[in-house]
Motif scaffolding. Structure first.
Motif, short mmCIF file in Angstrom:
data_model
loop_
_atom_site.label_atom_id
_atom_site.label_comp_id
_atom_site.label_asym_id
_atom_site.label_seq_id
_atom_site.Cartn_x
_atom_site.Cartn_y
_atom_site.Cartn_z
N GLY A 193 8.80 -23.45 9.35
CA GLY A 193 7.39 -23.37 9.72
C GLY A 193 6.98 -22.05 10.34
O GLY A 193 5.96 -21.98 11.04
N LYS A 194 7.75 -20.99 10.10
CA LYS A 194 7.39 -19.68 10.65
C LYS A 194 6.23 -19.08 9.86
O LYS A 194 6.06 -19.33 8.67
CB LYS A 194 8.59 -18.72 10.60
N ARG A 195 5.45 -18.26 10.54
CA ARG A 195 4.39 -17.49 9.90
C ARG A 195 4.88 -16.06 9.82
O ARG A 195 4.96 -15.36 10.84
CB ARG A 195 3.09 -17.59 10.70
N VAL A 196 5.29 -15.63 8.62
CA VAL A 196 5.94 -14.34 8.43
C VAL A 196 4.94 -13.36 7.81
O VAL A 196 4.30 -13.65 6.79
CB VAL A 196 7.17 -14.47 7.51
N VAL A 197 4.82 -12.19 8.43
CA VAL A 197 4.04 -11.09 7.88
C VAL A 197 5.01 -9.93 7.68
O VAL A 197 5.71 -9.54 8.62
CB VAL A 197 2.89 -10.67 8.81
N LEU A 198 5.10 -9.41 6.46
CA LEU A 198 6.07 -8.35 6.21
C LEU A 198 5.44 -7.23 5.40
O LEU A 198 4.54 -7.45 4.59
CB LEU A 198 7.31 -8.89 5.49
N ASP A 236 9.02 -5.27 9.32
CA ASP A 236 8.56 -4.00 8.78
C ASP A 236 9.59 -3.46 7.79
O ASP A 236 10.66 -2.99 8.17
CB ASP A 236 8.35 -3.00 9.92
N GLU A 237 9.27 -3.56 6.50
CA GLU A 237 10.13 -3.09 5.41
C GLU A 237 11.56 -3.64 5.52
O GLU A 237 12.53 -2.87 5.60
CB GLU A 237 10.13 -1.57 5.35
N PRO A 238 11.71 -4.96 5.49
CA PRO A 238 13.05 -5.55 5.63
C PRO A 238 13.96 -5.29 4.44
O PRO A 238 15.16 -5.56 4.52
CB PRO A 238 12.74 -7.05 5.77
N GLY A 289 0.83 -1.19 0.00
CA GLY A 289 0.00 0.00 0.00
C GLY A 289 0.86 1.24 0.00
O GLY A 289 2.07 1.18 0.27
N PRO A 290 0.27 2.40 -0.29
CA PRO A 290 1.03 3.65 -0.34
C PRO A 290 1.49 4.07 1.05
O PRO A 290 1.04 3.54 2.07
CB PRO A 290 0.03 4.65 -0.92
N ASN A 291 2.39 5.05 1.09
CA ASN A 291 2.80 5.62 2.37
C ASN A 291 1.57 6.16 3.10
O ASN A 291 0.70 6.79 2.49
CB ASN A 291 3.80 6.76 2.15
N GLY A 292 1.52 5.92 4.40
CA GLY A 292 0.40 6.40 5.19
C GLY A 292 -0.81 5.49 5.16
O GLY A 292 -1.88 5.86 5.68
N ALA A 293 -0.67 4.29 4.58
CA ALA A 293 -1.80 3.37 4.49
C ALA A 293 -2.14 2.72 5.83
O ALA A 293 -3.23 2.19 6.00
CB ALA A 293 -1.53 2.29 3.45
N GLY A 294 -1.18 2.73 6.77
CA GLY A 294 -1.41 2.14 8.08
C GLY A 294 -0.70 0.83 8.30
O GLY A 294 -0.89 0.18 9.34
N LYS A 295 0.17 0.44 7.38
CA LYS A 295 0.84 -0.86 7.46
C LYS A 295 1.76 -0.95 8.68
O LYS A 295 1.67 -1.90 9.47
CB LYS A 295 1.65 -1.10 6.18
N SER A 296 2.65 0.01 8.84
CA SER A 296 3.58 -0.03 9.98
C SER A 296 2.86 0.20 11.30
O SER A 296 3.24 -0.37 12.34
CB SER A 296 4.69 1.02 9.78
N THR A 297 1.81 1.01 11.28
CA THR A 297 1.01 1.22 12.49
C THR A 297 0.37 -0.08 12.93
O THR A 297 0.31 -0.40 14.13
CB THR A 297 -0.07 2.28 12.25
N LEU A 298 -0.12 -0.86 11.97
CA LEU A 298 -0.70 -2.16 12.28
C LEU A 298 0.31 -3.04 13.00
O LEU A 298 -0.01 -3.70 14.00
CB LEU A 298 -1.18 -2.82 10.99
N PHE A 299 1.56 -3.05 12.52
CA PHE A 299 2.61 -3.83 13.18
C PHE A 299 2.85 -3.34 14.60
O PHE A 299 3.01 -4.14 15.53
CB PHE A 299 3.92 -3.71 12.39
#
Length: 252
Positions: free
Chosen positions: A186-191, A160-162, A34-44
């Motif tokens: 077997g990790k569950r990765v969300v990035l 977060d943005e690796p 998503g674009p900057n300010g979409a809330g992705k990092s805030t969700l993390f």
């Protein structure tokens, strides 16, 4: 499962996460785009209890994020933020040791040392074990941080943005490593990713966000469509098929 129920986070009058209900963790790799300010990092930040929500409930495997002790939450959930403020004169081994703190509380056991050694070996960092972080390339340093996360030995890993500030070679190296970590360990990765083509190539599921809400959620082929990407980024995007994979092209 990581579950958010009607979660809202506001800064002033602006809702950066807006009444969001979603679950993560069933797939190996989930990419948030998503674009900057979409809330992705805030969700993390909300899931990792770095930010307090204004409304709603968050849970990790049924444990309420708001009330579960940090020491218990850190045994199932690891969060690697993009703005890691760690002393540059730490060695790789020192950094990876931090991953065991939820388990050891600073007193390393034989089990802790085994986890540290396995993480360093898995990330192919044994030759850099005694090197200081500021002596490493960007890709090597990022591998060291991921080794720290793997040493923590959690089921869920949030990155977060690796790929931030990495060149193409090191971006590919990190993405392959993330894919391998999910498949072999077997990790569950969300990035969080800005590169939507990388998301389409390496993730099992893509969640597209805009203005604190989910615009699209599904396998890459469902999300990588011009109409969906235009709704996410508010710009014309073409999608081509290359070697059997959807690739987004923006002409400006």
């Amino acid at each position: 499962m990581i579950a958010l129920e009607n979660v809202t986070k506001r800064y002033g009058r602006q809702a950066v996460v807006d009444d969001l209900s979603i679950e993560f963790g069933a797939e190996g790799v989930t990419a948030l785009i998503g674009p900057n300010g979409a809330g992705k990092s805030t969700l993390f930040g909300l899931v990792g209890r770095l930010i307090r929500p204004d409304a709603g409930r968050l849970a990790v495997d049924g444990m309420d994020v708001a009330t579960t002790p940090s020491s218990e939450l850190a045994k199932v959930l690891a969060v690697l933020r993009q703005d890691n403020h760690v002393a540059a004169r730490l060695t790789v081994h020192d950094l990876v040791e931090f991953g065991r703190f939820p388990h050891s509380r600073g007193r390393l056991t034989g089990v802790d040392r085994d986890h540290i050694d396995r993480a360093i070996d898995y990330l192919d960092l044994d030759g850099f074990r005694s090197r200081f972080l500021d002596e490493l390339s960007g890709g090597q340093r990022q591998r060291a941080f991921i080794a720290m996360v793997l040493a923590q030995d959690t089921k869920y890993v949030l990155l977060d943005e690796p790929l931030n500030n990495l060149d193409l070679r090191h971006m590919t190296e990190i993405l392959r490593l993330i894919r391998r970590t999910a498949d072999e360990l077997g990790k569950r990765v969300v990035l969080v990713l800005h590169d939507i083509n990388a998301a389409a190539s390496y993730a099992d599921r893509i969640v597209a966000m805009r203005e604190g809400r989910v615009v699209a959620d599904g396998p890459a082929r469902d999300v990588m469509r011009p109409s969906v990407l235009e709704a996410v980024y508010d710009t014309a995007v073409d999608v081509r098929e290359i070697d059997g994979r959807p690739v987004a092209v923006h002409y400006g």
